[in-house]
Design an enzyme around this catalytic site. Structure first.
Site, PDB file in Angstrom:
ATOM      1  CD  GLU A  29      -2.895   5.434   6.722  1.00 24.36           C
ATOM      2  OE1 GLU A  29      -2.861   5.639   5.601  1.00 24.36           O
ATOM      3  OE2 GLU A  29      -1.843   4.835   7.493  1.00 24.36           O
ATOM      4  CG  ASN A  51      -1.655   1.373   1.181  1.00 24.96           C
ATOM      5  OD1 ASN A  51      -1.825   2.181   0.290  1.00 24.96           O
ATOM      6  ND2 ASN A  51      -2.382   1.378   2.403  1.00 24.96           N
ATOM      7  CG  HIS A  80      -5.731   2.062   5.303  1.00 27.80           C
ATOM      8  ND1 HIS A  80      -5.338   2.903   5.987  1.00 27.80           N
ATOM      9  CD2 HIS A  80      -4.970   1.067   5.011  1.00 27.80           C
ATOM     10  CE1 HIS A  80      -4.153   2.367   6.467  1.00 27.80           C
ATOM     11  NE2 HIS A  80      -3.664   1.317   5.834  1.00 27.80           N
ATOM     12  CD  GLU A 116      -3.421  -2.620   7.195  1.00 24.47           C
ATOM     13  OE1 GLU A 116      -2.519  -2.655   6.603  1.00 24.47           O
ATOM     14  OE2 GLU A 116      -4.001  -1.407   7.058  1.00 24.47           O
ATOM     15  CE  LYS A 126      -0.120   3.220   4.615  1.00 21.46           C
ATOM     16  NZ  LYS A 126      -0.047   3.320   6.233  1.00 21.46           N
ATOM     17  N   GLY A 173       2.592   2.222  10.795  1.00 25.70           N
ATOM     18  CA  GLY A 173       3.690   3.328  10.437  1.00 25.70           C
ATOM     19  C   GLY A 173       4.484   3.646  11.745  1.00 25.70           C
ATOM     20  CB  SER A 177       5.468  -1.848  11.756  1.00 24.39           C
ATOM     21  OG  SER A 177       4.997  -0.666  11.887  1.00 24.39           O
TER      22      SER A 177
END
Ligand code: 13P
Length: 254
Positions: free
Chosen positions: A99, A9, A97, A169, A11, A175, A215
């Site tokens: 985010e 991904n 996701h 996730e 991003k 991250g 990660s």
């Protein structure tokens, strides 16, 4: 047997030139070094998809988008639809996701609609779920993840849910450099699969690929991928480097 998948991904990263360079490097490395049946996917920014899709062609790398609208077409300025992705032959799309849930307030209902329209257009949704840190600290992580899946996927028929890829996730691992331990990942993947089995039966649940994200890197991938219910990874930062991403793909045993 379930499909083994390693998806990157990207991003909101890379210029067009950088994206083409990374794709060219990856194509070469994956073609030369990877002989497994692992499905390798790059989920890139929208503007690059047609070019990168042409670059990877029918080779070992597949492409994916990072989002799509729940609407098919119309006056939705700035949105990209599933029929548009279908029209440029993109096989995968990430849905939900964390985010997008966090920064764009995507709701359970909206994610259910996005999943529907992706499936209706022949796209494979990579449906993300996962808990924030506070929820894990309150020991509610299993309940929340079950709720996320139930709320946005359990309206699907057995035939349709079998086409969905799920990505667990944990938000606290995204991250941050802080990976879930292999045991934490396995435990949650087992919870997800059992939940799917209760609703759809063992055969359907056992056929659904569940990826771990948060990660993942070349150093921890092998241990995560060795877990019986971890069928691959959804990789953020480490997917932006060709050598590291290729090594992650290679960490998947046949
Ligand atoms: P990182 O691998 O950078 O933690 O990101 C994970 C992720 O969000 C993939 O979708």
């Amino acid at each position: 047997m379930r499909k083994k998948i390693v998806a990157g991904n990207w991003k909101m990263n890379k210029t067009f030139e950088e994206a083409k360079a990374l794709t060219a490097e990856l194509s070469g490395m994956i073609q030369a070094e990877v002989h497994t049946h692992t499905e390798v996917i790059i989920c890139t920014p929208f503007p690059y998809l047609p070019t990168l899709q042409q670059m990877v062609g029918n080779g070992k790398i597949k492409t994916g988008a990072q989002n799509c609208s729940e609407q098919a077409s119309g006056a939705y300025t700035g949105e990209v639809s599933a029929p548009m992705l279908k029209s440029i032959d993109i096989p995968y799309v990430i849905i939900g996701h964390s985010e997008r849930r966090q920064y764009f307030n995507e709701s359970y209902t909206q994610l259910a609609k996005k999943t529907d329209i992706a499936l209706a257009n022949g796209l494979t949704p990579i449906f993300c779920c996962g808990e924030p840190l506070a929820v894990r600290e309150n020991n509610q992580h299993e309940n929340l993840v079950r709720e996320q899946i139930e709320a946005s996927l359990f309206h699907l028929s057995a035939a349709d849910i079998a086409k969905v890829v799920i990505a667990y996730e944990p938000v606290w691992a995204i991250g941050t450099g802080k990976t879930a331990s292999a045991q934490q990942a396995q435990d949650m993947h087992e919870v997800i699969r059992k939940h799917l089995a209760q609703k759809y039966g063992e055969a359907v649940a056992n056929a659904i690929s569940i990826l771990y994200g948060g990660s993942v890197n070349a150093g921890n991938a092998a241990e995560l991928f060795a877990c019986p219910d971890v069928d691959g990874g959804l990789v953020g930062g480490a997917s932006l480097k060709s050598r590291e991403f290729t090594d992650i793909v290679k960490a998947m045993k046949a």
